[in-house]
Scaffold this motif. Sequence first.
Motif, short mmCIF file in Angstrom:
data_model
loop_
_atom_site.label_atom_id
_atom_site.label_comp_id
_atom_site.label_asym_id
_atom_site.label_seq_id
_atom_site.Cartn_x
_atom_site.Cartn_y
_atom_site.Cartn_z
N SER A 227 -16.19 -15.72 -7.14
CA SER A 227 -16.54 -16.98 -7.80
C SER A 227 -16.07 -18.16 -6.95
O SER A 227 -15.05 -18.07 -6.27
CB SER A 227 -15.91 -17.07 -9.18
OG SER A 227 -16.54 -16.19 -10.08
N TYR A 237 -17.71 -22.54 -12.22
CA TYR A 237 -17.60 -21.54 -11.17
C TYR A 237 -18.89 -20.71 -11.13
O TYR A 237 -19.38 -20.27 -12.17
CB TYR A 237 -16.41 -20.62 -11.43
CG TYR A 237 -15.09 -21.21 -11.01
CD1 TYR A 237 -14.57 -20.96 -9.75
CD2 TYR A 237 -14.37 -22.03 -11.87
CE1 TYR A 237 -13.35 -21.51 -9.36
CE2 TYR A 237 -13.16 -22.58 -11.49
CZ TYR A 237 -12.64 -22.32 -10.23
OH TYR A 237 -11.45 -22.87 -9.85
N GLU A 265 -17.74 -15.56 -13.53
CA GLU A 265 -16.54 -15.15 -12.80
C GLU A 265 -16.48 -13.66 -12.46
O GLU A 265 -16.46 -13.29 -11.29
CB GLU A 265 -15.30 -15.55 -13.61
CG GLU A 265 -15.16 -17.05 -13.77
CD GLU A 265 -14.15 -17.45 -14.83
OE1 GLU A 265 -13.64 -18.57 -14.76
OE2 GLU A 265 -13.88 -16.63 -15.74
#
Length: 508
Positions: A227, A237, A265
């Motif tokens: 990420s 992210y 993520e």
Amino acid sequence: MKNRLQHCILYFFIHVIAVISVCAQNDAPTLVNPSLRTLGRPINTLEFSEFAPTISADGNTLIYESDKSGRWRLYISSQANGVWSEPKDMDVINNRVMPGDFIGGPCFSYDGNRLYFTSNMKGTVGGMDMWYSEKINDVWQAPKNMGKTVNTAGYDGFPSVSPDGKSLYFMRAGTNNSPTGQRCCILMVAEKRGNYFINPKALPSPVNSGCEGYPRIMADGKTLIFSSYRSGGKGGYDLYQSKKTGAKWSTPVAMEFINTPKDDELISVPASGDIIYLSNTNKNNKDDIYKLPLPKEFRPDEVVSVEGVVKNEETNKPMPAIIRVSNIKTKEKISETENDSLSGKYNLYLQKGKKYDVSVTSKGYSFQSEVYDLEKATAYETIKKDMVLEPLKLNASFRLNNLFFDFDSASLTKDSELELDRVIEMMKANATMQVEISAHTDDMGSDAYNQKLSQLRAESVVKYLTQHGILQTRLVAKGYGESVPSVPNDTEENRAKNRRVEFKIIKL
């Protein structure tokens, strides 16, 4: 009365349909992808979050986080015929975590015998540490801290270990904050020496750009998904992929098919490299676990899985051993791992396009070796191969599988050197051992020709051993021609089995 009853039944069904409709709407993922598939029950729930999946290399075991007990804990489920089992609480780990502690980021090792994760439980070196739990005889053990060689006084977490077990990727707190106020991290890699990972170093640019996290290294050992909060993203992210060539990493490519305006993520990909598992926030602000096909442009280089059990030839029971993988052409050692000491199980992931020498050894036993020629392999597959070791004792005999001669010749090829070096190593470790090196042929050709060829081949092996430090007095070369077949010479496959060189202990 009848009308009133019908009205009540109708009202009940309308209410149920409405509830189902609302739940379905609230259960809809924020990620829009027509190939996205929920894992459904019993993994996902409506009222709680299921987050941060890690899938085993074979795709049949899932570990993830859930807050369904009132706080975050790890759960494990297995898959058979496409159906997931009722998740079990991993209490041997969870019960070590106090209510105010953090636990997260589970990640399987590729052999399936370790689970890495992040926690600040009792025993933590710094603010947040990396931990692991070992699976021994199919039972997960109490967690252990990964130690001060990688854990610092600050934040170190979300570990992922390469398939050869040599490299540890993780995230460490940096000095900057993201535009949303989160502490930025940098991606690190540490190398394994002995039983520990040491010398963590920051991954170079363009992987690290100032605000990265959550690395996952794929089964090819060179494709990294992570990420990053960087310009050009969708909001929070986003997930990116970079590939390693030599010491350099490619420019990260945004995984647009999976990124959303929220933070994206943690993902997991099995060794097959064709499916991605992820958690995604629903419209009811809960997380569920999904899977979808991984587009070809993001797939890691294909590998072949080799798995089996190491057994004692005398007792037929599992035994501990060391498994070494080498490039048969360059003699470079690629990996050295231990199998599960109780179950005897081992797992290897070999990249396509190379030819491998795989050997299994254990002190006081013979060795067994195999060649895996993957230079022309085209698809992911699993090869099952049990390895059998014989105790070193008088008259013990075993085949030297990875010895090769030029066609119709007694000249050893370069590909034989790893096997011959193992013989040398074993004889040096057993200084009084004397052996017979016997060579055998199939039944093609005359008896006299086969006898002569086998004798010359046995002498070629002895010559190599004496040239590398083994006394001639410890060696006997014996050619048997076609007189002692191991199987009938009735098929080409059986004839190949009869063309062999064996190692027999004649004195200890």
